[in-house]
Design a protein around this motif. Sequence first.
Motif, PDB file in Angstrom:
ATOM      1  N   MET A 209       2.925-112.517  15.686  1.00 39.62           N
ATOM      2  CA  MET A 209       3.960-111.762  15.233  1.00 39.62           C
ATOM      3  C   MET A 209       5.225-112.769  15.824  1.00 39.62           C
ATOM      4  SD  MET A 209       4.836-108.012  15.286  1.00 39.62           S
ATOM      5  CE  MET A 209       3.199-107.265  15.327  1.00 39.62           C
ATOM      6  N   ARG A 210       6.035-113.023  14.674  1.00 45.24           N
ATOM      7  CA  ARG A 210       7.209-113.831  14.690  1.00 45.24           C
ATOM      8  C   ARG A 210       8.612-113.096  14.716  1.00 45.24           C
ATOM      9  NH1 ARG A 210       7.391-118.622  10.437  1.00 45.24           N
ATOM     10  NH2 ARG A 210       9.492-119.069  11.302  1.00 45.24           N
ATOM     11  N   ASP A 211       9.317-112.996  15.960  1.00 43.43           N
ATOM     12  CA  ASP A 211      10.746-112.595  15.840  1.00 43.43           C
ATOM     13  C   ASP A 211      11.876-113.593  15.412  1.00 43.43           C
ATOM     14  OD1 ASP A 211      12.145-110.609  18.489  1.00 43.43           O
ATOM     15  OD2 ASP A 211      12.800-111.329  16.599  1.00 43.43           O
ATOM     16  N   ARG A 212      12.316-112.896  14.147  1.00 43.21           N
ATOM     17  CA  ARG A 212      13.254-113.663  13.522  1.00 43.21           C
ATOM     18  C   ARG A 212      14.660-113.183  13.564  1.00 43.21           C
ATOM     19  NH1 ARG A 212      11.296-116.402   8.110  1.00 43.21           N
ATOM     20  NH2 ARG A 212      13.013-117.625   8.451  1.00 43.21           N
ATOM     21  N   LEU A 213      14.999-112.221  14.614  1.00 45.31           N
ATOM     22  CA  LEU A 213      16.334-111.727  14.499  1.00 45.31           C
ATOM     23  C   LEU A 213      17.314-112.949  15.202  1.00 45.31           C
ATOM     24  CD1 LEU A 213      17.492-108.900  14.260  1.00 45.31           C
ATOM     25  CD2 LEU A 213      17.228-108.681  16.919  1.00 45.31           C
TER      26      LEU A 213
ATOM     27  N   HIS B 241      17.249-115.946  14.253  1.00 42.87           N
ATOM     28  CA  HIS B 241      17.698-116.745  12.975  1.00 42.87           C
ATOM     29  C   HIS B 241      18.536-115.996  12.104  1.00 42.87           C
ATOM     30  CE1 HIS B 241      15.401-119.031   9.479  1.00 42.87           C
ATOM     31  NE2 HIS B 241      16.625-119.303   9.672  1.00 42.87           N
ATOM     32  N   LEU B 242      18.262-114.589  11.879  1.00 36.99           N
ATOM     33  CA  LEU B 242      19.251-113.937  11.056  1.00 36.99           C
ATOM     34  C   LEU B 242      20.350-113.930  11.461  1.00 36.99           C
ATOM     35  CD1 LEU B 242      18.828-111.593   8.793  1.00 36.99           C
ATOM     36  CD2 LEU B 242      19.264-110.036  10.663  1.00 36.99           C
TER      37      LEU B 242
ATOM     38  N   VAL C 227      22.192-117.134  10.549  1.00 35.92           N
ATOM     39  CA  VAL C 227      22.472-116.984   8.905  1.00 35.92           C
ATOM     40  C   VAL C 227      23.663-116.304   8.909  1.00 35.92           C
ATOM     41  CG1 VAL C 227      21.830-116.360   6.639  1.00 35.92           C
ATOM     42  CG2 VAL C 227      20.118-117.289   8.282  1.00 35.92           C
ATOM     43  N   GLN C 228      23.815-115.020   9.558  1.00 33.47           N
ATOM     44  CA  GLN C 228      24.910-114.254   9.563  1.00 33.47           C
ATOM     45  C   GLN C 228      26.377-115.044   9.897  1.00 33.47           C
ATOM     46  OE1 GLN C 228      23.759-110.597  11.806  1.00 33.47           O
ATOM     47  NE2 GLN C 228      25.340-109.641  10.581  1.00 33.47           N
TER      48      GLN C 228
ATOM     49  N   SER D 157      27.188-117.321   7.002  1.00 28.37           N
ATOM     50  CA  SER D 157      28.024-116.882   5.961  1.00 28.37           C
ATOM     51  C   SER D 157      29.186-116.002   6.519  1.00 28.37           C
ATOM     52  CB  SER D 157      26.961-115.903   5.482  1.00 28.37           C
ATOM     53  OG  SER D 157      26.566-114.685   6.238  1.00 28.37           O
ATOM     54  N   GLU D 158      29.339-115.715   7.591  1.00 30.44           N
ATOM     55  CA  GLU D 158      30.735-114.673   7.851  1.00 30.44           C
ATOM     56  C   GLU D 158      31.809-115.740   8.160  1.00 30.44           C
ATOM     57  OE1 GLU D 158      30.238-112.515  11.612  1.00 30.44           O
ATOM     58  OE2 GLU D 158      28.521-111.183  10.541  1.00 30.44           O
TER      59      GLU D 158
END
Lengths: 592, 289
Positions: B1-5, B7-8, B11-12, B15-16
């Motif tokens: 199980m890989r947690d990518r929160l 990482h998100l 990216v957020q 882009s913000e």
Amino acid sequence: MAPSGLKAVVGEKILNGVIKSVKKDGEWKVLIVDHMSMRILSSCCKMSDILAEGVTIVEDINKRREPISSLEAIYLISPVEKSVHALINDFKDAAFTYKAAHIFFTDTCPDGLFTEIGRARVAKVIKTLKEINVAFLPYEAQVFSLDDPNSLYSFYSSKPNKDKDKMIENLAEQIATLCDTLKEYPAIRYRKGPEDNARLADEVYQRLTAHKADNPSMGEGADKARSQLLIVDRGFDPISPILHELTFQAMAYDLLDIKQDIYTYQTTGIGNSNDREVLLDEDDELWVQLRHMHIADVTKKVTELLRTFCESKRMCTDNANLKDLSQMLKKMPQYQKELSMYSTHLHLAEACMKTFKGSLDKLCEVEQDLAMGANAEGEPLKDAMKSIVPVLLNNEIGAYEKIRIILLYIFHKKRGIGEENLAKLIQHANIQADSNIITNLQNLGCNIIAGGRNAEQTLPERRERTESTYQLSRWAPIIKDVMENAIEDKLDRKQWPFICDPAPINTTQTAVSSARFGHWHKNKSPTEYRSGPRLIIFVIGGVSQSEMRSAYEVTRATDGKWEVLIGSSHILTPTSFLNDLKSLDQVPNPDC
Amino acid sequence: MRDRLRHLHQVQSDSEGLSSVEHDHLSVHEAATASSPPDPYLYGVLQEAQQIRLEIQQIQNEISELKDANYQALNKISHPAETERDSNAIGVAIKHRGEAVLQRLHMMSALRAELEARRGSSDPTERIAQTQYQCLSNALREVMISYNDTEMSHREACKQQIQRQMEVVGREVGEEDLEEMMESGELNVFSTQVEGKTARSAFLQTESRQKEVLELEKRIEGIQELFLDVAVLTEEQGGAVENIQKSVQNTEVIIQDAVVQLDRATTFDKSNPFKKLFCCCSFDHCKIL
């Protein structure tokens, strides 16, 4: 009885790792799935399991859904464009479809799609984002499927497939998630011959190594070093998928119309319903007990069990009609579950026998003789043509049955048959419309026309089998030999090369503890932790029911020391296999 | 199980930096959730489902209580404490609670049917009611089976004790004979031989156990109708109700039909000469559904 093996492992991973992990008391959630994840979920969890953990409805991501803005949503989806775009769309307009999103991808999300999510509005309401590394269906305790019925076409169609590379990569990734989930890092071998076997094996090795980098506990444990993963092609044993089998599961799926593992039959119950639908899966303990048994034993066993049951509950039964539930149910409705179970299997067995008694008994005799090359007494078959001609000329026998006989005859001949002979057989049988099924088998590497495409191909030598069998069930799938040889370390390295030379088997290692992780295994759930080695077999192009049965038989014979798992892109029935073969030389239907 | 929160979020934030409009987005979202009021029926359905669930749990608790009461009756001849209920009292309570739950399930089913008639079968509240109803029906059946099993084990235990007591006075009885004797109430067959303290005690025990069994059978008889009703309920829902794929795909079919009808309606509508003349936005009107 809770399912064991693959279903239990995946079920636990999804229930705990996904659903329970975001459960909040007093709050219900919506679960959104796409086609693949729905199939995975459905094969190891029941509605009441997920309801108990706070999910109140399961929705398909690809259909238009009404907003339920007061509830949060769990998205269990594959990281593909269609699903990701649907996810983004749910949160595109002013009114969000759900209150928040918890996202679980079945495997690694590609960078492009990940960035799209990050840049979209949905990112603001994402509370969870994980990759669960489960991209396969746990079909049974020891059988897995990748849920791709078009695989035979993708690999073996006459038209070149320009997406083949991508497809092999995806397949490899799915197989890698299987190993990841089982914490295995097996030595990979493939059957030498078809190019695709080596290619797929190589891809799997690369994916496996990538997974191990993220998950170092894969393959840890002294015995695990002996685990192997075998890649084999369908053409290696073309007999098993077309032979009539007389064990319960194989026979039922071959002769009856069972779709999505649901068997429907007519009966009188206590209500007004006449049609009963039953799911044939491992939650049905009786099915697990009966599925690999020979049909002759099945009816006997079920009748005996039902009688014992009725006696123990002091239900007076007259021999008249054991299947007629209504009387018994009215007297003792608290035993509805058990009585339905007995009724289902009695009906199922009877339906099989009815179809069999028609014309199949004679057919099976001919088939076994051809497959074994000898009759029930062990005398070699002298004039095969003589035994098959009456079958081919018989108008009451269906086209597909005739094709199966012709194919068995061709394989019996070992070097294929002449084109003229084949044409004659087709004419006798009057199956011109379906004759391409026979020739298309050449795409799988089978030797059909003597001196033709696959002239050097022969079926492998067989192991000697001394166990007593029913006369019409003498054939054992070739893969069974391979399984036994692999376990005994007798599998020829030239015919089954390793991708990477395996570490020498260190028999002196006894302590099962890792320097880094200590006794990591002590914290594992019992279903996941299996100290013994595993033999995992992947068949390109579909696996037959008899081959699935072999996995259980071989496992049992090792007294549980080894566990054999087998799987493929999909599960075959003889009819579906012949249908797949039929379409190999055609353009695929764009609507599928 | 890989947690990518994490990482998100990276990216957020990357882009913000490019857009300054997200404050508006946030307030729009808040406004949006505020403006679409939650479906009161949905809340009601979920509440009722939770209540029924709790009632079923309560039945399970009473079954545990019954187990204890049965055990006590088996091992002591003395009366249970004042505060504890005896098996019959618990049996009655279970019966009433089970009947009440069944009633509530019938009402939930009726509500679902009404929702379906009014809003169509693609309505999420209707489908949530359906799922809850099916699962709760199964849960009720399971708990009734559990009750039956508990009583049946007690019956077995009583029978075994009777058998042992009869051996004590030198009278060995086989299973089948014992059943017959119990059913006909002829255990006093050896009462004529009752002499001595051991035999007397054995006789009393046997009499006690037999009384137990008779009361137990009366309890089961009394609840037979409830068993039947629950069995009918679950049978009507069909065997594959627990199957998630079936549950998801059934709704798919309905939606597809609706879409087909919608398309047809649009085509008919488009060809309506009046509409053609006046160019109404009937097409948009249909889309809202």
